[in-house]
Structures are given as structure tokens and as C-alpha cells.
Scaffold this motif. Structure first.
Motif, PDB file in Angstrom:
ATOM      1  N   ASP A   1     -19.030 -13.518   8.222  1.00  0.00           N
ATOM      2  CA  ASP A   1     -17.536 -12.951   8.345  1.00  0.00           C
ATOM      3  C   ASP A   1     -17.486 -12.142   9.632  1.00  0.00           C
ATOM      4  O   ASP A   1     -16.263 -11.472   9.764  1.00  0.00           O
ATOM      5  CB  ASP A   1     -17.280 -12.391   7.089  1.00  0.00           C
ATOM      6  CG  ASP A   1     -15.683 -12.413   6.746  1.00  0.00           C
ATOM      7  OD1 ASP A   1     -14.952 -13.237   7.269  1.00  0.00           O
ATOM      8  OD2 ASP A   1     -15.338 -11.247   6.356  1.00  0.00           O
ATOM      9  N   LEU A   2     -18.536 -11.951  10.252  1.00  0.00           N
ATOM     10  CA  LEU A   2     -18.585 -10.563  11.259  1.00  0.00           C
ATOM     11  C   LEU A   2     -17.490 -10.807  12.372  1.00  0.00           C
ATOM     12  O   LEU A   2     -16.539  -9.933  12.769  1.00  0.00           O
ATOM     13  CB  LEU A   2     -19.994 -10.798  11.878  1.00  0.00           C
ATOM     14  CG  LEU A   2     -19.756  -9.799  12.984  1.00  0.00           C
ATOM     15  CD1 LEU A   2     -20.254  -8.305  12.604  1.00  0.00           C
ATOM     16  CD2 LEU A   2     -21.127 -10.102  14.173  1.00  0.00           C
TER      17      LEU A   2
ATOM     18  N   ASN B   1     -29.146  -7.404  11.345  1.00  0.00           N
ATOM     19  CA  ASN B   1     -28.533  -7.940  10.056  1.00  0.00           C
ATOM     20  C   ASN B   1     -27.127  -7.936  10.181  1.00  0.00           C
ATOM     21  O   ASN B   1     -26.720  -8.678   9.453  1.00  0.00           O
ATOM     22  CB  ASN B   1     -28.535  -6.437   8.928  1.00  0.00           C
ATOM     23  CG  ASN B   1     -29.963  -5.879   9.084  1.00  0.00           C
ATOM     24  OD1 ASN B   1     -30.896  -5.766   9.687  1.00  0.00           O
ATOM     25  ND2 ASN B   1     -30.287  -5.458   7.787  1.00  0.00           N
ATOM     26  N   SER B   2     -26.397  -7.605  11.235  1.00  0.00           N
ATOM     27  CA  SER B   2     -24.925  -7.951  11.415  1.00  0.00           C
ATOM     28  C   SER B   2     -25.111  -9.671  11.719  1.00  0.00           C
ATOM     29  O   SER B   2     -24.139 -10.136  11.481  1.00  0.00           O
ATOM     30  CB  SER B   2     -24.407  -7.386  12.488  1.00  0.00           C
ATOM     31  OG  SER B   2     -24.678  -5.968  12.264  1.00  0.00           O
TER      32      SER B   2
ATOM     33  N   GLY C   1     -25.264  -1.607   7.599  1.00  0.00           N
ATOM     34  CA  GLY C   1     -23.605  -2.122   7.573  1.00  0.00           C
ATOM     35  C   GLY C   1     -22.829  -0.888   7.513  1.00  0.00           C
ATOM     36  O   GLY C   1     -21.885  -0.946   8.431  1.00  0.00           O
TER      37      GLY C   1
ATOM     38  N   ILE D   1     -22.333 -17.896  14.186  1.00  0.00           N
ATOM     39  CA  ILE D   1     -21.624 -16.374  14.537  1.00  0.00           C
ATOM     40  C   ILE D   1     -21.547 -16.069  16.028  1.00  0.00           C
ATOM     41  O   ILE D   1     -20.470 -15.787  16.307  1.00  0.00           O
ATOM     42  CB  ILE D   1     -22.749 -15.286  13.845  1.00  0.00           C
ATOM     43  CG1 ILE D   1     -22.846 -15.502  12.255  1.00  0.00           C
ATOM     44  CG2 ILE D   1     -22.077 -13.756  13.966  1.00  0.00           C
ATOM     45  CD1 ILE D   1     -24.007 -14.673  11.383  1.00  0.00           C
TER      46      ILE D   1
ATOM     47  N   TRP E   1     -13.918 -10.050  10.529  1.00  0.00           N
ATOM     48  CA  TRP E   1     -14.025  -8.515  10.371  1.00  0.00           C
ATOM     49  C   TRP E   1     -13.669  -7.862  11.667  1.00  0.00           C
ATOM     50  O   TRP E   1     -12.738  -7.023  11.662  1.00  0.00           O
ATOM     51  CB  TRP E   1     -15.382  -8.093   9.660  1.00  0.00           C
ATOM     52  CG  TRP E   1     -15.385  -6.647   9.387  1.00  0.00           C
ATOM     53  CD1 TRP E   1     -14.612  -5.940   8.712  1.00  0.00           C
ATOM     54  CD2 TRP E   1     -15.979  -5.812  10.432  1.00  0.00           C
ATOM     55  NE1 TRP E   1     -14.736  -4.666   8.827  1.00  0.00           N
ATOM     56  CE2 TRP E   1     -15.894  -4.474   9.728  1.00  0.00           C
ATOM     57  CE3 TRP E   1     -17.005  -5.757  11.359  1.00  0.00           C
ATOM     58  CZ2 TRP E   1     -16.371  -3.090  10.350  1.00  0.00           C
ATOM     59  CZ3 TRP E   1     -17.685  -4.712  11.924  1.00  0.00           C
ATOM     60  CH2 TRP E   1     -17.382  -3.492  11.446  1.00  0.00           C
TER      61      TRP E   1
ATOM     62  N   GLN F   1     -26.359 -11.774  10.059  1.00  0.00           N
ATOM     63  CA  GLN F   1     -26.549 -12.490   8.846  1.00  0.00           C
ATOM     64  C   GLN F   1     -25.473 -12.710   8.115  1.00  0.00           C
ATOM     65  O   GLN F   1     -25.195 -13.418   7.126  1.00  0.00           O
ATOM     66  CB  GLN F   1     -27.388 -11.955   7.790  1.00  0.00           C
ATOM     67  CG  GLN F   1     -28.882 -11.510   8.318  1.00  0.00           C
ATOM     68  CD  GLN F   1     -29.586 -12.758   8.904  1.00  0.00           C
ATOM     69  OE1 GLN F   1     -29.585 -13.546   7.905  1.00  0.00           O
ATOM     70  NE2 GLN F   1     -30.154 -12.889  10.065  1.00  0.00           N
ATOM     71  N   ASP F   2     -24.367 -12.302   8.768  1.00  0.00           N
ATOM     72  CA  ASP F   2     -23.144 -11.980   8.462  1.00  0.00           C
ATOM     73  C   ASP F   2     -21.889 -13.261   8.847  1.00  0.00           C
ATOM     74  O   ASP F   2     -21.507 -12.927   9.963  1.00  0.00           O
ATOM     75  CB  ASP F   2     -22.472 -10.660   8.237  1.00  0.00           C
ATOM     76  CG  ASP F   2     -21.118 -10.555   7.739  1.00  0.00           C
ATOM     77  OD1 ASP F   2     -20.515 -11.342   7.058  1.00  0.00           O
ATOM     78  OD2 ASP F   2     -20.648  -9.211   7.958  1.00  0.00           O
TER      79      ASP F   2
END
Ligand code: C2E
Ligand code: CA
Ligand code: CA
Length: 347
Positions: free
Chosen positions: A188-189, A182-183, A150, A226, A192, A185-186
Motif C-alpha cells: 500500500d506504500l 521494510n517499506s 514504519g 511496489i 499512502w 514489504q508494504d
């Protein structure tokens, strides 16, 4: 080779880190030769090409004198030799993040018909003061496992967007960024990335995120959310290394990709393997029927680029057009490349 067969020899050369350019020659038939080529490539060997037996003198001569690295239009910006293979530790990676020892090289992609540059892909390199230049295949997966990716992605996105701002004709150039599993899983990507684009003053439509099929397969429901957010905000989302994962078609049908990037092993073997050509052509047809764009990477010669144009592939990327370059070299290179292209068209 009384004791080992050719495949075993290639494995051994790969294990010993052989850096020589290798020609594979055999009489076993093109399909098996192409498989040996792919396997040799995966062992990290530098394969100059394939020669089917019986070898004619003219073919051999042409082969020896057609070394693409001698082609004047290809800038030879090969990365400096990596220093040793000492193991990388988590503290090495942490220090590199803190000291900002990562930098990006940029590789252009072109439109297969006009041959003009449509964008660049940012590729990370680690300039380690002790171990020398370290390529991403040696530290990305480890950084993911250590939960440090990250922090690296933050630096990559920041640098890539700032570099894009410094380029001429930016309204026509996309910038592709590789995201790790891994990105995805976010949740909020998307927000951001949108914030980062606003800060850098870059349109989201020009930012392409490249995600491998395997990454997209992780938590499919989360990935779907996502991806949908990213696409709704206008980002391009491309599936990387397409064709080498294990359930490509399901992923294509399910997730809202904007395009697919055909794994480089196909274009790299297009001139020697009919199977590769068939796969490329069928993938282009399938993708277009689904309304997706296609880019072929690993284009190492003109013949392959001409073939891609002929079958209607949209974009191409590879050493034939240019190797990845530093940010400032890429800007100069693009000017010279377009001048040569305009000259070729006008006269
Ligand atoms: P990738 O995204 O599939 O990138 C393409 C790789 O193929 C690059 O290797 C590029 O230098 C190489 N390549 C391009 N054209 C040709 C060609 O014509 N022939 C051959 N033989 N190779 C070609 P590189 O730079 O070593 O990157 C390796 C991988 O590391 C990338 O594969 C990507 O998965 C990963 N990576 C690179 N930068 C980043 C990053 O910023 N973040 C993350 N998460 N991964 C990255
Ligand atoms: Ca990529
Ligand atoms: Ca790829």
C-alpha cells in the motif's frame, strides 16, 4: 610502527573512536592507499587525505593549507558532538517517536553543469534530551529490527513534505526521502505516499525515494510490484549506495529505477584513485545507456565536481557543496549559494 602495520593502527584508532583528522602516507602505491582510505573511512575515521611517498615539501604544504573545512564557501555546520555511546533500547526509540524527538537535516544536490541546486535529501537526526544528538547509523537498523521503522518513516515523510512546501522555487526542487527495506514489504506504500503528497500539495514527480540495493534484493517480486506502482504514479525511485552491494547489475536490469546514486566511497576517493574514477565513468555510461540518471554523493572537493561534469554525470551531492543543514538554514543557504553562483557567472 614496529608491532602493528598501518592498517592495524587505523583499525585500533577506529575502535577507540579517534576524532583526529588523519593523513595516510605510504609508498605502497595508489591502489593500496585508496583501499586503506576506504577502510579507514568505514571505521569512522576522519581522513584528511593521502600522501604518496616520497613526499615533496610543496605537496605537503599544499596538503596542509588546502583543508576543505577552511574553504570559505563551505558552510561548516558539522553536527554537534554525540554524547557518549550508551546503548539504545527499544523503549528509548518508542519514547522518541511519541515525543517527536526526530528531526530532519537537508543536504542539497546540484546539477553538475549548471551547478544550481536541483533538490535536497532529507536525513534524519535524533535529538535525545538524555543522550544528545544521535546519528541515523546508530538507530535505523535497530528500529527496523524492532519493527518501529514504519512509525519513524511516517514522521519523516510528513516533515519532509511540509518542509518542501515552505521552500522558494519549489516547482524546481525535488525532495529525496530514504526508505528502509521494510517499506518495500508494504503493497500500500504507493497509495499512502500519494495521499501524503496530495495532503501536502506537492507534485509526486518532485518526490524521490531512495532505496538501497540490498533492500531491493529482499523479496524481489514484491519489490517489483511496489516499484512499478510508485513509478506509475510519477514518483522518482533511486537506487542508493550503488556499487557496494552484491548483485547491482541484476537489480538494475530488473527493477524500474529512475536513477542511481553512486555510493559515496567512489567520489570520496576520485582524486586519489584511478580505479574509482574508472568505476564512476563506466557507471555513468552504463546508466545513461539504460536511460537512468546518475548522482554521485560524497563530493568533497572541487576537483571531483569538475571531473564529474567532464564525464557527464548528472548530479552531485557532498560536503564540497554543503553538509546537511537544518530546514531553515537550508533555505537561507540556497539563496546565498545561487547569488554567489550568479556573481561568478556574470563576472
Ligand atoms: P545515505 O542515504 O547514503 O546518506 C548519505 C550519508 O552521507 C549521510 O549520512 C550524509 O550526511 C553523508 N554525506 C553526505 N555528503 C558527504 C560527503 O561529502 N562526505 C562524507 N564523508 N559523508 C557525506 P547520515 O546523515 O549520517 O545518514 C546515514 C544513513 O542513514 C543514510 O545514508 C541513510 O541510509 C540512513 N538514513 C538517513 N535518514 C534516514 C531516514 O529518514 N530513513 C531511513 N530509513 N534511513 C535514513
Ligand atoms: Ca540516501
Ligand atoms: Ca548513499
Amino acid at each position: 610502527m614496529p608491532e602493528m602495520d598501518g592498517v592495524e593502527v587505523l583499525n585500533q584508532l577506529g575502535m577507540q573512536g579517534c576524532k583526529a583528522r588523519i593523513a595516510i602516507s605510504s609508498g605502497v602505491g595508489s591502489r593500496i592507499m585508496a583501499a586503506a582510505h576506504i577502510s579507514a573511512y568505514e571505521h569512522g575515521l576522519d581522513i584528511a587525505g593521502l600522501l604518496s611517498k616520497p613526499i615533496r615539501l610543496e605537496t605537503l604544504r599544499e596538503f596542509l593549507y588546502c583543508d576543505p573545512s577552511l574553504h570559505p564557501s563551505i558552510p561548516d555546520v558539522k553536527p554537534a558532538e554525540e554524547l557518549g555511546n550508551a546503548p539504545i533500547t527499544s523503549s528509548d526509540i518508542r519514547k522518541a517517536i511519541q515525543s517527536e524527538h526526530f528531526r530532519l537535516d537537508y543536504q542539497p544536490k546540484v546539477n553538475c553543469v549548471s551547478r544550481r541546486v536541483t533538490g535536497f535529501e532529507a536525513l534524519i537526526r535524533w535529538d535525545c534530551p538524555i543522550k544528545g544528538l544521535i546519528m541515523p547509523d546508530r538507530f535505523i537498523q535497530l528500529s527496523e529490527e524492532l519493527g518501529l521503522i514504519g512509525l519513524i518513516t511516517d514522521q519523516v515523510v510528513d516533515n519532509a513534505l511540509n518542509w518542501h512546501q515552505s521552500m522558494a522555487e519549489i516547482d524546481k526542487l525535488s525532495i529525496s526521502i530514504n526508505l528502509s527495506a521494510n517499506s518495500l514489504q508494504d503493497l500500500d506504500l504507493a497509495n499512502w505516499l500519494e495521499k501524503m503528497c496530495d495532503q501536502a500539495g506537492i507534485k509526486k514527480e518532485l518526490v524521490v525515494l531512495e532505496i538501497t540495493e540490498t533492500a531491493a534484493l529482499g523479496d524481489q517480486l514484491l519489490a517489483l510490484d511496489i516499484f512499478t506502482r510508485l513509478r506509475m504514479k510519477g514518483f522518482g525511485v533511486w537506487i542508493d549506495d550503488f556499487g557496494v552491494g552484491n548483485s547491482s547489475l541484476r537489480v538494475l536490469a530488473r527493477l524500474p529505477f529512475s536513477g542511481i546514486k553512486l555510493d559515496k566511497s567512489f567520489a570520496m576517493t576520485a582524486t586519489t584513485s584511478q580505479e574509482s574514477r574508472i568505476i564512476i565513468k563506466s557507471t555513468v555510461e552504463l546508466s545513461h545507456s539504460l536511460g537512468l540518471l546518475v548522482i554521485a554523493e560524497g563530493v568533497e572537493d572541487r576537483e571531483t565536481l569538475d571531473f564529474l561534469q567532464e564525464i557527464g554525470c548528472d548530479h552531485a551531492q557532498g560536503y564540497y557543496i554543503s553538509r546537511p543543514m537544518s530546514g531553515s538554514t537550508a533555505a537561507d543557504w540556497m539563496g546565498g549559494y545561487h547569488d554567489r553562483l550568479d556573481m561568478a557567472v556574470s563576472g
